[in-house]
Design a protein around this motif. Structure first.
Motif, mmCIF file in Angstrom:
data_model
loop_
_atom_site.group_PDB
_atom_site.id
_atom_site.type_symbol
_atom_site.label_atom_id
_atom_site.label_comp_id
_atom_site.label_asym_id
_atom_site.label_seq_id
_atom_site.Cartn_x
_atom_site.Cartn_y
_atom_site.Cartn_z
ATOM 1 N N GLU A 275 -6.601 4.443 -11.358
ATOM 2 C CA GLU A 275 -5.280 5.050 -11.192
ATOM 3 C C GLU A 275 -4.610 4.555 -9.917
ATOM 4 O OE1 GLU A 275 -5.038 9.322 -12.866
ATOM 5 O OE2 GLU A 275 -7.113 9.130 -12.190
ATOM 6 N N LEU A 276 -5.407 4.401 -8.860
ATOM 7 C CA LEU A 276 -4.866 3.872 -7.610
ATOM 8 C C LEU A 276 -4.386 2.432 -7.809
ATOM 9 C CD1 LEU A 276 -6.296 4.257 -4.048
ATOM 10 C CD2 LEU A 276 -5.596 2.029 -4.864
ATOM 11 N N LYS A 277 -5.166 1.626 -8.509
ATOM 12 C CA LYS A 277 -4.783 0.230 -8.730
ATOM 13 C C LYS A 277 -3.492 0.140 -9.547
ATOM 14 C CE LYS A 277 -9.444 -1.723 -8.366
ATOM 15 N NZ LYS A 277 -10.567 -2.390 -9.085
ATOM 16 N N PHE A 278 -3.357 0.995 -10.539
ATOM 17 C CA PHE A 278 -2.126 1.002 -11.331
ATOM 18 C C PHE A 278 -0.934 1.376 -10.468
ATOM 19 C CE2 PHE A 278 0.891 3.480 -13.996
ATOM 20 C CZ PHE A 278 1.353 2.439 -14.782
ATOM 21 N N ALA A 279 -1.113 2.383 -9.614
ATOM 22 C CA ALA A 279 -0.036 2.796 -8.713
ATOM 23 C C ALA A 279 0.346 1.653 -7.776
ATOM 24 C CB ALA A 279 -0.454 4.024 -7.916
ATOM 25 N N LYS A 334 -2.582 -2.684 1.457
ATOM 26 C CA LYS A 334 -2.891 -4.047 1.883
ATOM 27 C C LYS A 334 -3.678 -4.048 3.197
ATOM 28 C CE LYS A 334 1.354 -5.909 -0.188
ATOM 29 N NZ LYS A 334 2.712 -6.465 0.116
ATOM 30 N N ALA A 335 -3.297 -3.145 4.114
ATOM 31 C CA ALA A 335 -3.933 -3.117 5.430
ATOM 32 C C ALA A 335 -5.353 -2.587 5.376
ATOM 33 C CB ALA A 335 -3.090 -2.279 6.393
ATOM 34 N N THR A 336 -5.589 -1.619 4.514
ATOM 35 C CA THR A 336 -6.921 -1.022 4.365
ATOM 36 C C THR A 336 -7.302 -1.077 2.898
ATOM 37 O OG1 THR A 336 -6.448 0.502 6.185
ATOM 38 C CG2 THR A 336 -8.315 1.038 4.756
ATOM 39 N N ASP A 337 -8.491 -1.537 2.630
ATOM 40 C CA ASP A 337 -8.932 -1.675 1.245
ATOM 41 C C ASP A 337 -9.320 -0.309 0.680
ATOM 42 O OD1 ASP A 337 -9.742 -2.605 -1.206
ATOM 43 O OD2 ASP A 337 -11.627 -3.477 -0.470
ATOM 44 N N ILE A 338 -8.286 0.523 0.454
ATOM 45 C CA ILE A 338 -8.553 1.869 -0.042
ATOM 46 C C ILE A 338 -9.122 1.828 -1.450
ATOM 47 C CG2 ILE A 338 -7.480 4.080 -0.635
ATOM 48 C CD1 ILE A 338 -5.592 3.673 1.679
ATOM 49 N N ALA A 339 -8.664 0.865 -2.249
ATOM 50 C CA ALA A 339 -9.231 0.721 -3.596
ATOM 51 C C ALA A 339 -10.719 0.405 -3.512
ATOM 52 C CB ALA A 339 -8.498 -0.373 -4.361
ATOM 53 N N TRP A 695 -3.920 9.438 -0.962
ATOM 54 C CA TRP A 695 -5.032 8.942 -1.776
ATOM 55 C C TRP A 695 -6.375 9.034 -1.065
ATOM 56 C CZ3 TRP A 695 -4.745 7.383 -6.841
ATOM 57 C CH2 TRP A 695 -3.471 7.195 -7.369
ATOM 58 N N PHE A 696 -6.347 8.843 0.256
ATOM 59 C CA PHE A 696 -7.611 8.813 1.016
ATOM 60 C C PHE A 696 -7.339 9.254 2.445
ATOM 61 C CE2 PHE A 696 -10.546 6.488 3.850
ATOM 62 C CZ PHE A 696 -11.757 6.978 3.377
ATOM 63 N N PHE A 697 -8.134 10.195 2.938
ATOM 64 C CA PHE A 697 -7.933 10.740 4.283
ATOM 65 C C PHE A 697 -8.791 9.973 5.284
ATOM 66 C CE2 PHE A 697 -8.670 13.578 7.837
ATOM 67 C CZ PHE A 697 -7.435 14.180 8.035
ATOM 68 N N ASN A 698 -8.127 9.327 6.250
ATOM 69 C CA ASN A 698 -8.814 8.604 7.317
ATOM 70 C C ASN A 698 -8.563 9.343 8.626
ATOM 71 O OD1 ASN A 698 -9.657 6.881 9.351
ATOM 72 N ND2 ASN A 698 -8.860 5.027 8.388
ATOM 73 N N PRO A 699 -9.571 10.050 9.162
ATOM 74 C CA PRO A 699 -9.328 10.919 10.324
ATOM 75 C C PRO A 699 -8.929 10.178 11.594
ATOM 76 C CG PRO A 699 -11.678 10.755 9.855
ATOM 77 C CD PRO A 699 -10.968 10.108 8.701
ATOM 78 N N THR A 700 -9.253 8.893 11.703
ATOM 79 C CA THR A 700 -8.955 8.186 12.952
ATOM 80 C C THR A 700 -7.477 7.824 13.092
ATOM 81 O OG1 THR A 700 -9.476 6.030 11.965
ATOM 82 C CG2 THR A 700 -11.279 7.228 13.028
#
Length: 734
Positions: A275-279, A334-339, A695-700
């Motif tokens: 779903e993330l990739k489609f988005a 693009k900056a972070t490979d969240i997928a 989509w993804f929580f990055n605390p830093t």
């Protein structure tokens, strides 16, 4: 305060406490230890109780959040959340968007508009069992039964017409909760700074930091003289809330624990990697392309016609915000490979699943879910251009009116949501509001763009193509649209409202071209809607099965388990803190008044009002200046842990600040509380790097951006002299 500093020092020494979670209030006792670690002193049980302070002072606007700040129904929210109210009252002779507005007396407070509402959540009840009663294996029947059960619960809940109820899905249909909200129908504009304050930096600074935005506005709730909600009337009186927030004039410092309560709109943290990739690959780029075209068109035509500019100001601001968010999401992917991150977690989940005999049977369900998601994506791509091709405000109005006539032939309980008796006040208000947000030339131009995009792709619909085609090659599509607009009566408010009482036959024999087009497209739209419902029925079985196993997996790893945001009341906690940005610079947690002067160019969106510049240059800070926004370096904790080297001299009024709270769209206007539950700011944005937290929580790097309460008070005190409102607030200090 000491607990908050300990948390700050732990972060500075590399020990990260993740502040992830958009928690349901009832979950507060389960995370009491985490709240305590952040220096939040209010008992978790108190935060879980919606009848107690401070939660009963937090209200929804339907699209943003606000809070009561006086016993006289005074409400504070973001400027961009109140933009429709400001726009509604702006005219050529008094442009409140450009000049701001301040009512010195309550009798001078104008209506915020017929559609504006305040929603006070009074009860949240688990109704999962009731919603899931009698479900069929047939997908369409399953969907319809869920809707019927939801509507029955809502009808019972709304026995008092002063309440609005809804049944919301949590954890993708694993749970359902009944939300009961008191509706305030008379909302009025009280105080709004000029747009050059409320949106200083405009779209350029949107999602960026450092920020210097005075994104605040005050409204007021009014009720009938009997104390009950009522439509606007000059005889109405200010609403007396059960509680209101005290305002801490000392604000907060770096390292202080804070929490936010509000109505976050939507997140996708439990969605699958596919779903993330489609988005990322299709959905967001496609949406962004259309938004940018519409933004460019509205700006160009608005620059030529001030009336168009006023009418479409709210739409333009909303689209610009969404456009920036889509671009931020795409840049973030693009900056972070969240997928890749999500795929790795998904792979680990499946391995865990295969090793646990209790959940092995769910593997086939996940494969089925992936298949259904492929069907869903294909259906969305197939419908997309056809739905956009019906984007004219007049065609949308005609479709809604014809659908209403169709639905009125059914018993009220069986009507589609939006067309029941409970919906008629808002339905009427929408029809009336069209006059203030519609221009024929603008509507035609935007519609023509969508029609051309539809004609340029392959997913065509015969019923629409017949309308677009012409036997005469000399007649262009633009000419054909001119004919539709010239012959319709829907531009007249009285005629629009009269159609609400018309029967189906009247629509089907009408000569109005937009009514005729709505009738022509009805069967196709209904067929697509039925297909959507059938797919939703299939997903209503597959997604909860998936979530049941995912929650078990999260708990096994001791990760926070909370539902994705869905527009319901949530609480999130964190601390005041800066962050290391993508350009390797450390972003300080506070900005100063002097930053406004430094950014000022005299050209929008960096065109601060002269009265603001004069007050800053004269250092007319009043009682709102602070010497330092950092903890005392002489404290025993700093001596023990060796605090980071931070600049001690601040010597100004704080404008905006950062915190690690977990927010998203809908949290705009949310009150930011200190550990004692005092109001210290308003949430209004996120940093650019943090947009992907949906989509993804990055605390830093996840940081929310807030308007500092000291800047709001400074504007009221030293710039706009809103003395009447300052007297109404209850100010406290540390």
């Amino acid at each position: 305060m000491r607990k908050a500093l300990v948390a700050a020092l732990m972060l500075s020494s590399g020990i990260v406490i993740a502040d992830e979670g958009q928690w349901q209030p009832y979950q507060m006792p389960s995370i009491a230890d985490k709240l305590s670690e952040r220096g939040i002193e209010i008992p978790a049980k108190q935060l879980a109780d919606l009848t107690q302070h401070p939660m009963n002072a937090v209200v929804g606007l339907g699209y943003c959040t606000a809070s009561f700040v006086s016993p006289q129904g005074l409400v504070v929210t973001n400027h961009h959340c109140a933009y429709r109210a400001i726009q509604y009252n702006s005219k050529k002779e008094h442009n409140y968007i450009a000049d701001g507005f301040l009512a010195k007396q309550q009798k001078d407070e104008p209506s915020a508009g017929p559609n504006e509402r305040l929603y006070i959540t009074e009860a949240v009840t688990d109704v999962s069992a009731e919603v899931k009663t009698g479900l069929s294996d047939d997908p369409l029947k399953r969907f319809e039964t869920i809707q019927a059960n939801r509507k029955a619960l809502i009808k019972e809940c709304e026995s008092d017409e002063n309440y609005r109820c809804s049944v919301r899905s949590f954890h993708n249909g694993l749970e359902y909760y009944l939300i009961k909200q008191l509706i305030i129908r008379d909302v009025r504009l009280v105080y709004a700074p000029p747009e050059s304050v409320g949106a200083f930096g405009g779209d350029i600074d949107n999602y960026e930091y450092p920020r210097h935005s005075g994104d605040f506005t005050f409204l007021r709730a009014y009720v009938g003289q009997d104390g009950k909600p009522a439509a606007y009337s000059e005889d109405n009186v200010p609403f007396k809330p059960k509680s209101y927030l005290k305002i801490n004039a000392d604000g907060v410092k770096a390292g202080d624990g804070v929490f936010v309560a509000g109505y976050p709109g939507s997140t996708s943290r439990y969605r699958l990697t596919s779903e993330l990739k489609f988005a990322s690959n299709w959905l967001y780029p496609t949406y962004a392309e259309r938004y940018q075209l519409r933004i460019d068109t509205i700006e160009a035509m608005g620059n030529q016609d001030s009336n168009i500019k006023l009418k479409y100001a709210g739409s333009l601001a909303s689209m610009a915000n969404r456009m920036k968010k889509y671009n931020g999401l795409l840049d973030g992917f693009k900056a972070t490979d969240i997928a890749g991150i999500k795929q790795a977690r998904e792979d680990d989940f499946r391995q865990w699943l295969a090793a646990d005999t209790q959940y092995q049977s769910y593997q086939a369900q996940f494969d089925k879910l992936e298949t259904l998601l492929i069907d869903q994506r294909h259906a969305l791509q197939t419908r997309y251009y056809f739905e956009n091709a019906q984007s004219s405000a007049l065609l949308s109005t005609a479709k809604q009116l014809y659908r209403l006539a169709k639905e009125k032939t059914k018993p009220d309980a069986q009507r589609e949501e939006g067309y029941q008796s409970r919906d008629m006040k808002m339905f009427t208000a929408r029809l009336k509001r069209l006059d203030r947000s519609f221009d024929l030339s603008m509507d035609k131009t935007l519609w023509l763009q969508d029609l051309n995009a539809y004609l340029a792709q392959n997913h065509r619909v015969e019923a629409l193509d017949k309308m677009l085609n012409s036997d005469d090659s000399n007649i262009t599509l633009s000419d054909k649209l001119d004919g539709l607009y010239s012959l319709t009566g829907l531009t007249d408010q009285a005629k629009r409202l009269a159609w609400m009482d018309a029967d189906v036959a009247a629509f089907e024999t009408s000569a109005d071209p937009f009514i005729r087009l709505a009738v022509t497209l009805y069967d196709t739209n209904m067929a697509q809607e039925t297909a959507q419902k059938t797919l939703a029925g299939k997903l209503s079985k597959a997604r909860p099965d998936y979530m049941e196993a995912v929650i078990a997996y999260y708990k096994a790893n001791n990760w926070p388990v909370y539902p994705d945001a869905n527009g319901t009341l949530r609480i999130t906690y964190g601390m005041v803190d800066g962050y290391q940005s993508k350009d390797a610079l450390y972003k300080q947690p506070f900005t100063r008044l002097e930053g406004i002067v430094a950014k000022h160019t005299g050209i929008a969106p960096f065109d601060a009002p002269q009265k603001v510049l004069d007050a800053i240059k004269a250092k007319r800070y009043g009682r709102h200046m602070v010497e330092s926004v950092y903890q005392d370096p002489a404290s025993w904790l700093c001596r023990l842990f060796s605090c980071l080297d931070k600049p001690e001299s601040f010597g100004s009024v704080p404008v905006n600040f950062l915190s690690s709270v977990d927010t998203t769209g809908g949290n705009s206007g949310s009150p930011v509380f200190n550990g004692q539950g005092d109001l210290v700011g308003l949430n209004f944005d996120s940093t650019y790097e943090a947009i992907t937290k949906d989509w993804f929580f990055n605390p830093t790097i996840t940081r929310a951006v807030h308007v500092d309460i000291r800047y709001i008070l400074w504007m009221m005190d030293e710039v706009d002299h809103a003395d009447n409102l300052i007297k109404e607030l209850e100010l406290v200090t540390n």
